[in-house]
Design a protein around this motif. Structure first.
Motif, PDB file in Angstrom:
ATOM      1  N   ILE A   1       0.848  -1.202   0.000  1.00  0.00           N
ATOM      2  CA  ILE A   1       0.000   0.000   0.000  1.00  0.00           C
ATOM      3  C   ILE A   1       0.880   1.249   0.000  1.00  0.00           C
ATOM      4  CG2 ILE A   1      -1.638   1.350   1.372  1.00  0.00           C
ATOM      5  CD1 ILE A   1      -2.863  -1.315   2.297  1.00  0.00           C
ATOM      6  N   GLY A   2       1.929   1.235   0.816  1.00  0.00           N
ATOM      7  CA  GLY A   2       2.826   2.378   0.901  1.00  0.00           C
ATOM      8  C   GLY A   2       3.510   2.686  -0.416  1.00  0.00           C
ATOM      9  N   LEU A   3       3.988   1.655  -1.095  1.00  0.00           N
ATOM     10  CA  LEU A   3       4.660   1.866  -2.376  1.00  0.00           C
ATOM     11  C   LEU A   3       3.678   2.369  -3.439  1.00  0.00           C
ATOM     12  CD1 LEU A   3       7.004  -1.258  -2.492  1.00  0.00           C
ATOM     13  CD2 LEU A   3       7.711   1.143  -2.391  1.00  0.00           C
ATOM     14  N   THR A   4       2.451   1.849  -3.397  1.00  0.00           N
ATOM     15  CA  THR A   4       1.442   2.254  -4.384  1.00  0.00           C
ATOM     16  C   THR A   4       1.115   3.739  -4.268  1.00  0.00           C
ATOM     17  OG1 THR A   4       0.463   0.038  -4.387  1.00  0.00           O
ATOM     18  CG2 THR A   4      -0.894   1.841  -5.227  1.00  0.00           C
ATOM     19  N   ILE A   5       0.803   4.181  -3.042  1.00  0.00           N
ATOM     20  CA  ILE A   5       0.413   5.581  -2.891  1.00  0.00           C
ATOM     21  C   ILE A   5       1.624   6.504  -3.009  1.00  0.00           C
ATOM     22  CG2 ILE A   5       0.587   5.589  -0.366  1.00  0.00           C
ATOM     23  CD1 ILE A   5      -1.933   7.478  -2.633  1.00  0.00           C
ATOM     24  N   MET A   6       2.830   6.008  -2.662  1.00  0.00           N
ATOM     25  CA  MET A   6       4.017   6.847  -2.816  1.00  0.00           C
ATOM     26  C   MET A   6       4.303   7.124  -4.290  1.00  0.00           C
ATOM     27  SD  MET A   6       6.264   8.625  -1.266  1.00  0.00           S
ATOM     28  CE  MET A   6       6.043   8.024   0.420  1.00  0.00           C
ATOM     29  N   TYR A   7       4.007   6.151  -5.143  1.00  0.00           N
ATOM     30  CA  TYR A   7       4.212   6.355  -6.583  1.00  0.00           C
ATOM     31  C   TYR A   7       3.340   7.506  -7.082  1.00  0.00           C
ATOM     32  CZ  TYR A   7       4.638   5.435 -11.577  1.00  0.00           C
ATOM     33  OH  TYR A   7       4.891   5.566 -12.921  1.00  0.00           O
TER      34      TYR A   7
ATOM     35  N   ASP B 170       5.798  13.719  -8.767  1.00  0.00           N
ATOM     36  CA  ASP B 170       6.605  14.861  -9.203  1.00  0.00           C
ATOM     37  C   ASP B 170       7.612  15.276  -8.131  1.00  0.00           C
ATOM     38  OD1 ASP B 170       4.730  15.700  -7.422  1.00  0.00           O
ATOM     39  OD2 ASP B 170       4.056  17.440  -8.555  1.00  0.00           O
ATOM     40  N   HIS B 171       8.000  14.299  -7.300  1.00  0.00           N
ATOM     41  CA  HIS B 171       8.981  14.546  -6.248  1.00  0.00           C
ATOM     42  C   HIS B 171      10.318  13.891  -6.584  1.00  0.00           C
ATOM     43  CE1 HIS B 171       7.736  16.679  -2.539  1.00  0.00           C
ATOM     44  NE2 HIS B 171       6.514  16.501  -3.016  1.00  0.00           N
ATOM     45  N   GLY B 172      10.672  13.845  -7.827  1.00  0.00           N
ATOM     46  CA  GLY B 172      11.966  13.277  -8.225  1.00  0.00           C
ATOM     47  C   GLY B 172      12.060  11.791  -7.937  1.00  0.00           C
ATOM     48  N   THR B 173      13.027  11.408  -7.108  1.00  0.00           N
ATOM     49  CA  THR B 173      13.292   9.983  -6.838  1.00  0.00           C
ATOM     50  C   THR B 173      12.612   9.499  -5.563  1.00  0.00           C
ATOM     51  OG1 THR B 173      15.322  10.517  -5.613  1.00  0.00           O
ATOM     52  CG2 THR B 173      15.516  10.162  -7.993  1.00  0.00           C
ATOM     53  N   ARG B 174      11.591  10.196  -5.112  1.00  0.00           N
ATOM     54  CA  ARG B 174      11.005   9.848  -3.809  1.00  0.00           C
ATOM     55  C   ARG B 174      10.450   8.425  -3.788  1.00  0.00           C
ATOM     56  NH1 ARG B 174       9.197  14.133   0.417  1.00  0.00           N
ATOM     57  NH2 ARG B 174      11.430  14.344   0.092  1.00  0.00           N
ATOM     58  N   PHE B 175       9.827   7.970  -4.877  1.00  0.00           N
ATOM     59  CA  PHE B 175       9.300   6.602  -4.905  1.00  0.00           C
ATOM     60  C   PHE B 175      10.440   5.588  -4.793  1.00  0.00           C
ATOM     61  CE2 PHE B 175       8.482   2.851  -7.588  1.00  0.00           C
ATOM     62  CZ  PHE B 175       7.463   2.263  -6.855  1.00  0.00           C
ATOM     63  N   VAL B 176      11.500   5.795  -5.556  1.00  0.00           N
ATOM     64  CA  VAL B 176      12.650   4.887  -5.514  1.00  0.00           C
ATOM     65  C   VAL B 176      13.293   4.908  -4.134  1.00  0.00           C
ATOM     66  CG1 VAL B 176      14.933   4.400  -6.485  1.00  0.00           C
ATOM     67  CG2 VAL B 176      13.062   5.148  -7.982  1.00  0.00           C
ATOM     68  N   ASP B 177      13.440   6.102  -3.574  1.00  0.00           N
ATOM     69  CA  ASP B 177      14.038   6.228  -2.242  1.00  0.00           C
ATOM     70  C   ASP B 177      13.171   5.545  -1.184  1.00  0.00           C
ATOM     71  OD1 ASP B 177      16.071   7.661  -3.368  1.00  0.00           O
ATOM     72  OD2 ASP B 177      15.287   9.625  -2.794  1.00  0.00           O
ATOM     73  N   HIS B 178      11.853   5.647  -1.351  1.00  0.00           N
ATOM     74  CA  HIS B 178      10.944   4.993  -0.401  1.00  0.00           C
ATOM     75  C   HIS B 178      11.109   3.469  -0.471  1.00  0.00           C
ATOM     76  CE1 HIS B 178       7.601   4.722   2.309  1.00  0.00           C
ATOM     77  NE2 HIS B 178       6.838   4.074   1.457  1.00  0.00           N
ATOM     78  N   GLY B 179      11.237   2.943  -1.689  1.00  0.00           N
ATOM     79  CA  GLY B 179      11.469   1.511  -1.838  1.00  0.00           C
ATOM     80  C   GLY B 179      12.788   1.092  -1.209  1.00  0.00           C
TER      81      GLY B 179
ATOM     82  N   ARG C 237       2.460  15.856   1.402  1.00  0.00           N
ATOM     83  CA  ARG C 237       1.618  14.751   0.927  1.00  0.00           C
ATOM     84  C   ARG C 237       2.357  13.418   0.828  1.00  0.00           C
ATOM     85  NH1 ARG C 237       3.004  17.936  -3.315  1.00  0.00           N
ATOM     86  NH2 ARG C 237       3.769  16.964  -5.231  1.00  0.00           N
ATOM     87  N   THR C 238       3.686  13.410   0.895  1.00  0.00           N
ATOM     88  CA  THR C 238       4.420  12.138   0.883  1.00  0.00           C
ATOM     89  C   THR C 238       4.909  11.742   2.269  1.00  0.00           C
ATOM     90  OG1 THR C 238       6.528  13.239   0.411  1.00  0.00           O
ATOM     91  CG2 THR C 238       5.225  12.503  -1.482  1.00  0.00           C
TER      92      THR C 238
ATOM     93  N   SER D 157       4.327   6.448   5.046  1.00  0.00           N
ATOM     94  CA  SER D 157       4.973   7.755   4.930  1.00  0.00           C
ATOM     95  C   SER D 157       6.426   7.618   4.506  1.00  0.00           C
ATOM     96  CB  SER D 157       4.910   8.499   6.267  1.00  0.00           C
ATOM     97  OG  SER D 157       3.592   8.821   6.622  1.00  0.00           O
ATOM     98  N   TYR D 158       6.906   8.624   3.807  1.00  0.00           N
ATOM     99  CA  TYR D 158       8.312   8.669   3.400  1.00  0.00           C
ATOM    100  C   TYR D 158       9.186   9.035   4.596  1.00  0.00           C
ATOM    101  CZ  TYR D 158      12.518  10.156   0.889  1.00  0.00           C
ATOM    102  OH  TYR D 158      13.801  10.305   0.442  1.00  0.00           O
ATOM    103  N   GLY D 159      10.338   8.388   4.705  1.00  0.00           N
ATOM    104  CA  GLY D 159      11.262   8.724   5.792  1.00  0.00           C
ATOM    105  C   GLY D 159      12.147   7.546   6.145  1.00  0.00           C
TER     106      GLY D 159
END
Length: 384
Positions: A35-41, A46-55, A275-276, A356-358
């Motif tokens: 769920i976290g990866l889905t909504i982070m995508y 438009d947050h650069g590499t935030r999805f990759v960094d979250h993974g 929002r992330t 959440s991202y972090g």
């Protein structure tokens, strides 16, 4: 006659490695991670590499969880006093020599910049579980008083930084240990009653106590604004109340089925602040609606209940108290985050676990859940 050597299958090789994981708990965490990866995508599109960094952060969290699960509870118990002592020492050093950013002194330079309060999220339940294990069979009121002092010292140091969100997490983790250790309801009920009366009085007198020139003795000015904004966010819709108002709009606009993946207008038009991170639940509820929110809530409930089952079946006082505190701390993370986004709690910096991202929060959660896995594994070994 030549001997026939059977080669082990891939599953036979992998199975001993995966044996450290509690299967139901791991399943619930994987659902939260998905769920976290889905909504982070979507939220971080438009947050650069935030999805990759979250993974990457999520993978790191599972890695430290796996490593911590290898340690038997006996070794975890030996870490309690040194880790607590180190944490308190670093908090005192932070108060004296810490790095101040945006009015908060939360960081300390020790070759690298660290945030010592993160250590106490783990050290606090470890220390109190160790204390009650040592006092097993001879608990008296002074033992609970000492536990209270051990808890209030780091909580006070963290609150003074100020870092209300982390202070709440440390305080709640310690209180859960004290509660599970057998604190009498005769002491708990009056405190809950006083808190309820105070809350009602606060709401009833919101118009007068939130006047601009009114000073709150125990709270800083920004903390006063957070509480007053919670009571009526429309008093400052473009300032202090903006976060809460936009979060509530996003959640409400999602309806039952949501607007669909990548179709959240509040999210992609950047009306939702953070929002992330802290407000990612608003982005999720907008796109997946009430149904998606229910699935997320059920996933959290499943993980928490599984943790409490592990606590109930734990073989020692130390493991039972530690497992119970970790499980309900997970509840605190989820409840406070969703509550502040929904407008029923003040806005504090508490992330939504695995959503959440972090990186720091992910590692801390991974270590805590690794302890829970270790307790589950030790119970299984003892039953054999």
């Amino acid at each position: 006659m030549s001997a026939i050597v059977e080669q082990a299958t891939l599953w036979q090789r992998v199975r001993p490695v995966l044996a450290v994981f509690d299967a139901p708990l791991a399943g619930g965490l994987l659902l939260l991670a998905a769920i976290g990866l889905t909504i982070m995508y979507s939220a971080g599109f438009d947050h650069g590499t935030r999805f990759v960094d979250h993974g990457r952060n999520m993978a790191l969290g599972f890695l430290v969880m796996f490593a911590m699960a290898q340690l038997p509870p006996q070794k975890l118990m030996r870490l309690a006093v040194p880790l607590y002592t180190l944490g308190v020492t670093l908090l005192i050093a932070t108060a004296l020599f810490g790095i101040t950013k945006k009015g908060a002194t939360r960081w300390l330079h020790v070759g690298v910049v660290i945030q010592p309060s993160e250590i106490m999220k783990l050290a606090m339940p470890l220390m109190l579980a160790w204390w009650f294990q040592k006092r097993e069979g001879q608990l008296q009121v002074p033992d609970f008083a000492i536990a209270g002092l051990l808890l209030l010292l780091p909580v006070g140091l963290v609150a003074k930084q100020p870092d209300l969100g982390t202070a709440i997490l440390i305080l709640s983790a310690g209180l859960y240990v004290i509660f599970f250790a057998g604190l009498s309801w005769k002491l708990i009920i009056p405190v809950l009653g006083a808190a309820a009366i105070g809350l009602v009085a606060l709401v009833a007198s919101a118009d007068t106590i939130c006047e601009p020139d009114r000073v709150w003795p125990l709270l800083r000015e920004y903390q006063k604004h957070r509480v007053c904004t919670l009571l009526d966010p429309t008093t400052d819709p473009l300032g202090k109340g903006f976060h809460i108002i936009q979060g509530m709009i996003a959640i409400g606009s999602g309806g039952v089925g949501g607007k669909g993946f990548m179709n959240g207008t509040q999210t992609h038009l950047e009306f939702i602040p953070e929002r992330t991170t802290d407000f990612i639940f608003a982005a999720y509820a907008e796109e997946f609606g009430l149904v998606g929110a229910a699935v997320l809530l059920l996933a959290f409930v499943f993980v928490i209940l599984r943790g409490l089952v592990i606590a109930a079946q734990a073989p020692t006082v130390f493991t039972r108290l530690l497992a119970g505190a970790i499980s309900l701390s997970f509840f605190t993370y989820a409840f406070v985050n969703m509550g502040m986004v929904s407008g029923i709690l003040p806005v504090v910096g508490i992330p939504l676990p695995f959503v959440s991202y972090g990186g720091t929060a992910m590692v801390t959660l991974g270590l805590a859940l690794g302890m829970l896995m270790s307790i589950s594994r030790s119970r299984g070994l003892m039953q054999r």
